[in-house]
Design an enzyme around this catalytic site. Structure first.
Site, mmCIF file in Angstrom:
data_model
loop_
_atom_site.group_PDB
_atom_site.id
_atom_site.type_symbol
_atom_site.label_atom_id
_atom_site.label_comp_id
_atom_site.label_asym_id
_atom_site.label_seq_id
_atom_site.Cartn_x
_atom_site.Cartn_y
_atom_site.Cartn_z
ATOM 1 N N ARG A 91 0.853 -1.198 0.000
ATOM 2 C CA ARG A 91 0.000 0.000 0.000
ATOM 3 C C ARG A 91 0.886 1.244 0.000
ATOM 4 O O ARG A 91 1.682 1.429 0.930
ATOM 5 C CB ARG A 91 -0.891 0.002 1.241
ATOM 6 N N HIS A 136 1.594 -2.122 5.674
ATOM 7 C CA HIS A 136 1.420 -2.460 4.258
ATOM 8 C C HIS A 136 2.425 -1.710 3.380
ATOM 9 O O HIS A 136 2.850 -2.220 2.338
ATOM 10 C CB HIS A 136 0.005 -2.113 3.797
ATOM 11 N N ASP A 143 -3.732 -8.396 3.365
ATOM 12 C CA ASP A 143 -5.116 -8.574 3.810
ATOM 13 C C ASP A 143 -5.749 -9.618 2.904
ATOM 14 O O ASP A 143 -5.788 -9.434 1.673
ATOM 15 C CB ASP A 143 -5.905 -7.268 3.700
ATOM 16 N N GLU A 201 -7.599 -7.886 13.570
ATOM 17 C CA GLU A 201 -8.167 -8.021 12.225
ATOM 18 C C GLU A 201 -7.921 -9.441 11.730
ATOM 19 O O GLU A 201 -6.764 -9.812 11.480
ATOM 20 C CB GLU A 201 -7.521 -7.008 11.263
ATOM 21 N N HIS A 204 -5.597 -9.789 8.468
ATOM 22 C CA HIS A 204 -4.310 -9.096 8.327
ATOM 23 C C HIS A 204 -3.139 -9.946 8.820
ATOM 24 O O HIS A 204 -3.138 -10.423 9.958
ATOM 25 C CB HIS A 204 -4.344 -7.778 9.115
#
Length: 222
Positions: A91, A136, A143, A201, A204
């Protein structure tokens, strides 16, 4: 005719590899082409409600080391009629900055019902759902979920991807036994092949001994 064919191949390759990745990064499709994807941040089906800065094309990029580890996970799941489905991998920092700008506009609650129905948007930073840096951006966080190859459906994990709330915590108790089993299946196969989970999460994971533990990259996804 032969020359025409060569030019066609050239432009296909040029489109498929529209940027030279930094050393140590790979397109996941080049390492494990059977892995499925739904790159949410390229489109509007995400908590921001629009395409996110830095996501120029729906391609998955990660550190080469993480991609090779994901291939091992995928190879194991394929034997069971299952497959990984990735929502996000590398990301760009520009995307993280976009999340931050969105979080600071309290009146923009277009996606509240779907992604954070019980939370006040003003508290997303304080609660840790939004931050100024993301693992990320180091290139080795993923994810993802698992799908049934025959049906193409995601296994029921008890909460949707990117849902802000306690129900997304890995060991949340008030979900069905099958949902718990599905979370454990994902957790166990990722742990086995070198990834560490994030307890808040279920989707993740980050590669242990990631190759760029202190570097936050900002090249675009294309």
């Amino acid at each position: 005719m032969k020359l025409h064919f060569i030019f066609i191949i050239y432009f296909i390759c040029l489109y498929s590899y529209s940027q030279k990745l930094p050393k140590g990064f790979s397109y996941i499709k080049d390492v494990s082409p059977t892995i499925q994807q739904e790159l949410r941040y390229c489109y509007s089906n995400n908590f921001v409600g629009t395409a996110v800065s830095g996501y120029e094309e729906p391609v998955l990029i990660t550190s080469t080391k993480a991609a090779k580890a994901l291939k091992k996970v995928q190879d194991e799941l394929l034997k069971k009629g299952l497959s990984l489905k990735i929502f996000d991998a590398y990301r760009p920092q520009s995307a993280v900055n976009h999340f931050g700008r969105w979080a600071r506009v309290p009146d923009d609650t277009l996606t509240k019902k779907q992604f954070y129905p019980k939370l006040n948007k003003r508290n997303l930073f304080k609660l840790g759902y939004i931050s100024s840096r993301s693992g990320h951006s180091r290139g080795s966080s993923i994810d993802l979920t698992i799908i049934n190859i025959k049906t193409g459906k995601e296994l029921d994990m008890g909460a949707p991807y990117d849902f802000f709330g306690r129900i997304s915590h890995v060991f949340y108790k008030n979900i069905s036994q099958q949902q718990k089993n599905n979370r454990m299946l994902l957790r166990q196969v990722m742990l086995k092949h070198g990834f560490k989970p994030y307890s808040y999460e279920w989707w993740h994971f980050t590669l242990r001994n990631e190759p760029f533990p202190k570097t936050y990259f900002d090249f675009p996804i294309k």
